[in-house]
Design a protein around this motif. Structure first.
Motif, PDB file in Angstrom:
ATOM      1  N   ASP A 269      35.645  29.080  31.827  1.00 56.94           N
ATOM      2  CA  ASP A 269      36.235  30.417  31.859  1.00 56.94           C
ATOM      3  C   ASP A 269      35.376  31.357  32.703  1.00 56.94           C
ATOM      4  OD1 ASP A 269      38.186  32.229  31.272  1.00 56.94           O
ATOM      5  OD2 ASP A 269      37.778  32.349  29.134  1.00 56.94           O
ATOM      6  N   SER A 270      34.063  31.308  32.505  1.00 55.29           N
ATOM      7  CA  SER A 270      33.149  32.152  33.277  1.00 55.29           C
ATOM      8  C   SER A 270      33.169  31.785  34.754  1.00 55.29           C
ATOM      9  CB  SER A 270      31.724  32.013  32.732  1.00 55.29           C
ATOM     10  OG  SER A 270      31.637  32.491  31.409  1.00 55.29           O
ATOM     11  N   MET A 271      33.213  30.502  35.046  1.00 57.07           N
ATOM     12  CA  MET A 271      33.238  30.057  36.442  1.00 57.07           C
ATOM     13  C   MET A 271      34.551  30.449  37.111  1.00 57.07           C
ATOM     14  SD  MET A 271      31.532  26.312  35.748  1.00 57.07           S
ATOM     15  CE  MET A 271      31.018  25.845  37.407  1.00 57.07           C
ATOM     16  N   MET A 272      35.648  30.298  36.389  1.00 59.97           N
ATOM     17  CA  MET A 272      36.944  30.705  36.932  1.00 59.97           C
ATOM     18  C   MET A 272      36.988  32.206  37.170  1.00 59.97           C
ATOM     19  SD  MET A 272      39.106  28.211  37.534  1.00 59.97           S
ATOM     20  CE  MET A 272      40.707  29.037  37.533  1.00 59.97           C
ATOM     21  N   LEU A 273      36.345  32.983  36.311  1.00 64.19           N
ATOM     22  CA  LEU A 273      36.314  34.425  36.484  1.00 64.19           C
ATOM     23  C   LEU A 273      35.653  34.796  37.811  1.00 64.19           C
ATOM     24  CD1 LEU A 273      36.898  37.177  35.154  1.00 64.19           C
ATOM     25  CD2 LEU A 273      34.598  37.086  34.186  1.00 64.19           C
ATOM     26  N   LEU A 274      34.566  34.119  38.142  1.00 64.03           N
ATOM     27  CA  LEU A 274      33.887  34.372  39.409  1.00 64.03           C
ATOM     28  C   LEU A 274      34.762  33.985  40.600  1.00 64.03           C
ATOM     29  CD1 LEU A 274      30.323  33.077  38.495  1.00 64.03           C
ATOM     30  CD2 LEU A 274      30.970  35.446  38.920  1.00 64.03           C
ATOM     31  N   MET A 275      35.361  32.811  40.537  1.00 58.88           N
ATOM     32  CA  MET A 275      36.163  32.342  41.659  1.00 58.88           C
ATOM     33  C   MET A 275      37.444  33.138  41.824  1.00 58.88           C
ATOM     34  SD  MET A 275      34.621  30.006  43.371  1.00 58.88           S
ATOM     35  CE  MET A 275      35.982  29.262  44.277  1.00 58.88           C
ATOM     36  N   LEU A 276      38.101  33.472  40.728  1.00 53.10           N
ATOM     37  CA  LEU A 276      39.320  34.274  40.815  1.00 53.10           C
ATOM     38  C   LEU A 276      39.005  35.676  41.334  1.00 53.10           C
ATOM     39  CD1 LEU A 276      41.021  33.166  37.484  1.00 53.10           C
ATOM     40  CD2 LEU A 276      41.895  32.727  39.785  1.00 53.10           C
ATOM     41  N   GLY A 277      37.852  36.216  40.940  1.00 55.50           N
ATOM     42  CA  GLY A 277      37.436  37.505  41.483  1.00 55.50           C
ATOM     43  C   GLY A 277      37.209  37.444  42.974  1.00 55.50           C
ATOM     44  N   TYR A 502      48.183  27.845  31.147  1.00 52.31           N
ATOM     45  CA  TYR A 502      46.744  28.050  31.332  1.00 52.31           C
ATOM     46  C   TYR A 502      46.138  28.517  30.013  1.00 52.31           C
ATOM     47  CZ  TYR A 502      42.552  29.887  33.764  1.00 52.31           C
ATOM     48  OH  TYR A 502      41.279  30.142  34.201  1.00 52.31           O
ATOM     49  N   SER A 503      45.033  27.903  29.585  1.00 56.83           N
ATOM     50  CA  SER A 503      44.537  28.143  28.233  1.00 56.83           C
ATOM     51  C   SER A 503      43.172  28.820  28.153  1.00 56.83           C
ATOM     52  CB  SER A 503      44.466  26.805  27.473  1.00 56.83           C
ATOM     53  OG  SER A 503      43.513  25.945  28.081  1.00 56.83           O
ATOM     54  N   LEU A 504      42.561  29.202  29.284  1.00 58.29           N
ATOM     55  CA  LEU A 504      41.271  29.884  29.224  1.00 58.29           C
ATOM     56  C   LEU A 504      41.501  31.367  28.960  1.00 58.29           C
ATOM     57  CD1 LEU A 504      39.385  28.142  32.164  1.00 58.29           C
ATOM     58  CD2 LEU A 504      39.419  27.534  29.736  1.00 58.29           C
ATOM     59  N   ARG A 505      40.868  31.886  27.936  1.00 57.02           N
ATOM     60  CA  ARG A 505      41.271  33.183  27.398  1.00 57.02           C
ATOM     61  C   ARG A 505      40.908  34.374  28.291  1.00 57.02           C
ATOM     62  NH1 ARG A 505      38.947  32.939  21.476  1.00 57.02           N
ATOM     63  NH2 ARG A 505      37.359  31.688  22.511  1.00 57.02           N
ATOM     64  N   ARG A 506      39.686  34.425  28.791  1.00 55.45           N
ATOM     65  CA  ARG A 506      39.287  35.608  29.552  1.00 55.45           C
ATOM     66  C   ARG A 506      40.027  35.714  30.878  1.00 55.45           C
ATOM     67  NH1 ARG A 506      34.022  34.337  27.546  1.00 55.45           N
ATOM     68  NH2 ARG A 506      33.520  33.224  29.445  1.00 55.45           N
ATOM     69  N   THR A 507      40.246  34.589  31.520  1.00 55.48           N
ATOM     70  CA  THR A 507      40.859  34.623  32.855  1.00 55.48           C
ATOM     71  C   THR A 507      42.375  34.485  32.813  1.00 55.48           C
ATOM     72  OG1 THR A 507      40.224  32.275  32.990  1.00 55.48           O
ATOM     73  CG2 THR A 507      38.848  33.854  34.148  1.00 55.48           C
ATOM     74  N   LYS A 508      42.945  34.352  31.649  1.00 54.00           N
ATOM     75  CA  LYS A 508      44.397  34.215  31.543  1.00 54.00           C
ATOM     76  C   LYS A 508      45.121  35.453  32.069  1.00 54.00           C
ATOM     77  CE  LYS A 508      47.763  32.407  28.242  1.00 54.00           C
ATOM     78  NZ  LYS A 508      47.971  31.955  26.843  1.00 54.00           N
ATOM     79  N   THR A 509      44.451  36.600  32.003  1.00 49.32           N
ATOM     80  CA  THR A 509      45.076  37.842  32.438  1.00 49.32           C
ATOM     81  C   THR A 509      45.368  37.866  33.940  1.00 49.32           C
ATOM     82  OG1 THR A 509      42.875  38.834  32.645  1.00 49.32           O
ATOM     83  CG2 THR A 509      44.051  39.200  30.593  1.00 49.32           C
ATOM     84  N   PHE A 510      44.676  37.048  34.712  1.00 44.89           N
ATOM     85  CA  PHE A 510      44.922  37.016  36.158  1.00 44.89           C
ATOM     86  C   PHE A 510      46.344  36.553  36.476  1.00 44.89           C
ATOM     87  CE2 PHE A 510      40.355  37.220  36.322  1.00 44.89           C
ATOM     88  CZ  PHE A 510      40.065  37.826  37.537  1.00 44.89           C
TER      89      PHE A 510
END
Length: 589
Positions: A269-277, A502-510
């Motif tokens: 989730d943290s890694m996806m947050l960086l990449m999606l950002g 998609y099941s990762l909670r923090r990045t689901k908002t993207f």
């Protein structure tokens, strides 16, 4: 030999003399080296002693050639984390002077800097000594030094990808270690754009290692308050909320939403947050940067994501990038069509590409309906051509697997789009000749995933588009293989659809507003027994004898957390900005 208590110039002369007489008087050189090691690693006054050595060696920098490699490596092996700001600046000056005089040390200097992006797990819990540099100061200094280093000696850029790959924390490391390192790696692209693609590729590969470790059985429990960590990965000595990075990548209990630091989902989730950002910032930036990023993501998708079996989240990077423009969707779809329909590709790759194509076309809400129809027509045309060229063939999934995958792609897309297409223009869907395809001698419906076949059958009944009853009877009997000698045991296509929810909670908002959830028309719900255990999306992907009714996945309201983290891991335009400006991967066989 005592630690250098005299002036830097005098100590520099002693070092030069020891180097010059190393062959004739090796004991003198050994004495200097031992004193240096004591000061760097074991001295109670490490900060002060190291500063004296750095100033001393700076006066004899020209003498630190390959014969002085032991001395140079010892200095570069010092930890920067326990230094004061002034001594850290001395170290930076020494490295830049060394690389200007002796390029042969380029790899050692790069490694010495890059390894300090790795946060040791014991350091997460240990209290910070007063007066030493903060993590923010350390990271900024290292980045500034690297930027100056590659300016002084551009050839040193060649060492960076290898060094970042070598020091990337393994998947068992604490989440904060991984996300901090990855944030620093992505920041590198600001001042060394030449290696940007290699850094992004490295991050994707490391994310895949974690993604494939997320077990299927954890998917349904991913939204619980306290998910269990994977067995054997928990580190009880590091407690959540005990550490602090001075607001750089800091994770507190509220922001973390209860996910342990060693939980695989929390890490990804943290890694996806960086990449999606990164993707969003690029897509909202200059036009010249957008296409290269999409092209890179498609290339990395083909190299690493497509061959990786059962990855569930990393592929959403490309899904998100495509949501910014129709032309990006067309690039991705065109590549998937070429991979899926080309006889020069391996059958496993073709089947995987068709699965991605079907899942993307079905789930991408931003995809134009005309594009969806064009995809259906191309897939259906390919299937009909295959049927005409195999009129004497008998049903056999071992011989016609790719053909069945093409048909399943058509059926799956129509599970989501048939109602809309039919209501807009029934003639459009008639061009697909579904009844001919379903009733052909190869019996494609028999070999599809049971869930897809069942929903497709109901859609066809609703609109009287195809007569599926005889073939559905074979489905319900579990007959997924027919040969000239009779009927054999179950053998169906995989029920893996890469863009399932998609099941990762923090990045689901993207993906809010961009993703099509499965919804069942009211007149179909009456045909279906109720179930509290499975969702409709699970039914389509996993199969089953019933199609349970369920509400769409609940959206998460954590926009504030996302915004805070995006500020923390900013990919700004200048280095002066404060803040962040195992087992092999399972492959398809």
């Amino acid at each position: 030999m005592d630690s250098p208590a005299d002036g830097p110039a005098l100590m520099g002369q002693l070092v030069r003399y020891a180097l010059a007489t190393r062959k004739s008087s090796p004991d003198r050189f050994v004495s200097v080296l031992d004193a240096l090691k004591l000061s760097v690693h074991d001295s109670p006054k490490q900060d002060e002693d190291l500063r004296k050595w750095l100033l001393s060696l700076g006066t004899c920098i020209s003498s630190l050639d390959e014969n002085a490699a032991d001395i140079v490596k010892t200095v570069l092996g010092a930890s920067f984390r326990n230094l004061t700001e002034s001594v850290l600046d001395n170290m930076s000056d020494f490295i830049l002077a060394l690389i200007s005089a002796h390029g042969v040390y380029g790899g050692h200097c790069v490694d010495s800097l890059v390894r300090h992006y790795v946060v040791d797990e014991p350091a997460l819990a240990a209290p910070r000594r007063e007066g030493v540099v903060t993590e923010e100061m350390l990271f900024n200094t290292v980045h500034e030094t690297l930027a100056k280093l590659v300016t002084l000696s551009p050839v040193q850029k060649l060492y960076l990808p290898k060094s970042f790959r070598q020091h990337f924390p393994n998947k068992w490391s604490h989440r904060v270690c991984i996300e901090t390192y990855m944030a620093n790696a992505l920041r590198l692209r600001l001042y060394v754009p030449e290696i940007s693609s290699e850094i992004i590729s490295l991050c994707i590969q490391e994310m895949l290692k974690i993604d494939v470790d997320i077990a299927e059985e954890d998917a349904e429990s991913s939204d619980t308050e306290e998910p269990d960590s994977a067995e054997g990965t928990a580190r009880p000595d590091i407690e959540e909320g005990q550490f602090s990075f001075d607001d750089i990548g800091a994770v507190d209990e509220d922001e973390d939403d209860g996910q342990p630091g060693n939980d695989a989902r929390a890490k990804l989730d943290s890694m996806m947050l960086l990449m999606l950002g990164l993707v969003r910032e690029t897509m909202e930036g200059p036009d010249k940067d957008r296409i290269p990023l999409v092209t890179l993501l498609i290339r990395e998708f083909e190299r690493f994501i497509l061959p990786t079996f059962q990855t569930r989240h990393v592929q959403f990077l490309l899904f998100y990038a495509c949501s910014f423009s129709d032309k990006y969707c067309l690039l991705f779809i065109d590549r998937l069509l070429k991979l899926g329909l080309s006889s020069s590709q391996a059958p496993t790759q073709r089947e995987a590409a068709l699965g991605y194509l079907a899942s993307f076309a079905a789930r991408a809400r931003f995809l134009d309906s005309q594009v969806v129809l064009q995809v259906l027509e191309k897939l259906a045309a390919n299937a009909h051509d295959y049927v005409r060229s195999h009129q004497e063939s008998t049903p056999d999934i071992s011989k016609h697997r790719v053909f069945y995958a093409v048909c399943q792609a058509v059926f799956y897309i129509l599970c989501f789009h048939m109602d809309d297409i039919y209501e807009a223009n029934a003639e459009l869907i008639g061009r697909l000749q579904l009844n001919t395809l379903v009733g052909c001698a190869l019996r494609p419906l028999v070999f599809c995933s049971e869930g897809v076949a069942t929903v497709f059958d109901r859609k066809c009944q609703r609109h009287a588009l195809a007569f599926c009853a005889p073939y559905m009877k074979l489905q319900t009997q579990g007959l997924a293989r027919m040969t000239g000698d009779g009927l054999a045991s179950i053998d169906r296509l995989d029920d893996f659809f890469p863009y399932d929810p998609y099941s990762l909670r923090r990045t689901k908002t993207f993906f809010e507003g961009q993703y099509r959830e499965w919804s069942q028309p009211d007149d179909e719900e009456t045909q279906t027994p109720d179930s509290d255990d499975e969702s409709q999306d699970d039914y389509l992907s996993e199969g089953g004898s019933t199609a349970p009714s369920a509400s769409p996945s609940e959206a998460l309201t954590i926009a504030a957390i996302v915004r805070k983290r995006e500020r923390t891991y900013s990919f700004g335009n200048s280095l002066e900005e404060r803040g962040f400006v195992g087992r092999p991967v399972a492959r398809r066989t």
